[in-house]
Motif scaffolding. Structure first.
Motif, PDB file in Angstrom:
ATOM      1  N   ILE A  10      36.038  40.253  52.309  1.00  0.00           N
ATOM      2  CA  ILE A  10      35.741  38.558  51.729  1.00  0.00           C
ATOM      3  C   ILE A  10      35.404  38.902  49.833  1.00  0.00           C
ATOM      4  N   THR A  11      35.189  38.267  49.973  1.00  0.00           N
ATOM      5  CA  THR A  11      35.730  38.380  48.459  1.00  0.00           C
ATOM      6  C   THR A  11      34.737  37.212  47.354  1.00  0.00           C
ATOM      7  N   THR A  12      34.326  37.259  46.469  1.00  0.00           N
ATOM      8  CA  THR A  12      33.955  36.371  45.610  1.00  0.00           C
ATOM      9  C   THR A  12      34.301  36.806  43.932  1.00  0.00           C
ATOM     10  N   THR A  13      33.905  35.478  43.346  1.00  0.00           N
ATOM     11  CA  THR A  13      34.076  35.507  41.945  1.00  0.00           C
ATOM     12  C   THR A  13      32.842  35.610  41.221  1.00  0.00           C
ATOM     13  N   VAL A  14      33.218  35.872  40.164  1.00  0.00           N
ATOM     14  CA  VAL A  14      32.372  35.534  38.790  1.00  0.00           C
ATOM     15  C   VAL A  14      33.403  35.838  38.204  1.00  0.00           C
TER      16      VAL A  14
END
Length: 99
Positions: A10-14
């Motif tokens: 699971i990834t997220t971009t900031v």
């Protein structure tokens, strides 16, 4: 024979409000992925969940792309660092507990 489950990271971009400068490269976004157990070594989970700066920096340096070094995290805009802290602790809590 039971078939093994495949899980994806699971990834997220900031998107950084204040980009980081690394040599000639400007870092404007970071990708964070959910840490695995080995990346949590040396961390005190309760203080990490409480948002302890040192604990967040330790984990964030292991799960960011591009990989950030401690001095880069220390020089980061506080708003950007807080957002990263929220994402790191969110990975630990998981979607089941967040709702």
């Amino acid at each position: 024979m039971a078939k093994a489950k495949t899980t994806t990271a699971i990834t997220t971009t900031v998107t950084l409000q204040q980009p980081l400068q690394r040599g000639d490269t400007e870092i404007t976004t970071l990708e964070l992925r959910r840490p695995n157990a080995g990346e949590m070594r040396g961390c005190q989970l309760m203080t990490l969940l409480a948002g302890d700066t040192d604990q967040v920096m330790r984990v964030a340096s292991r799960i960011t792309t591009p990989a950030l070094q401690q001095h880069e995290l220390q020089q980061m805009n506080v708003t950007d660092f807080f957002r990263i802290s929220q994402e790191v602790t969110g990975f630990l809590v998981g979607s089941e507990m967040a709702s």
